[in-house]
Motif scaffolding. Structure first.
Motif: not given
Length: 122
Positions: A69-72, A110-115
């Motif tokens: 989350a901090e990376s996002y 940015i967040c393609g690996n988010c659930q």
């Protein structure tokens, strides 16, 4: 009233359709979406915020998936030329996120690996 908002939640609100980690989280997300529609000032964070208060991943004010989350958050701030702790009107922040990330086709980088990624594709 100044709301505390994780930078990457600027993307999440654009795609939120009522799905969430839990019923309490989803209710809080709807409530925050309604408050943000009034264009308050927000403080951009790289940590737990007013959305996270009802998230089951928030353990005592610490996000257990914090690194991801901090990376996002950092990537959103970088692309929008903003910084953690900065205050900005919600509409201005939302516009920057829309133009520089979503409309520019950068969101999935940015967040393609988010659930929740699949919900943001439609």
């Amino acid at each position: 009233m100044v709301y505390r908002i994780r930078a990457h939640h600027g993307m999440c609100f654009s795609f939120f359709k009522g799905m969430g980690y839990s019923g309490a989280f989803t209710e809080n997300m709807w409530a925050m979406k309604k408050k943000l529609a009034e264009n308050p000032e927000v403080e951009l964070l790289c940590g737990v915020d007013d959305v996270c208060v009802r998230c089951p991943n928030n353990e005592g004010g610490i996000c257990i998936s914090g690194g991801k989350a901090e990376s996002y958050d950092r990537q959103v701030l970088e692309r929008c030329n903003l910084s953690c702790g900065m205050r900005i009107g919600w509409n201005d922040f939302e516009k920057l996120v829309r133009e520089l990330i979503i409309d520019a086709g950068e969101r999935e980088k940015i967040c393609g690996n988010c659930q929740w990624n699949e919900f943001c594709k439609s």
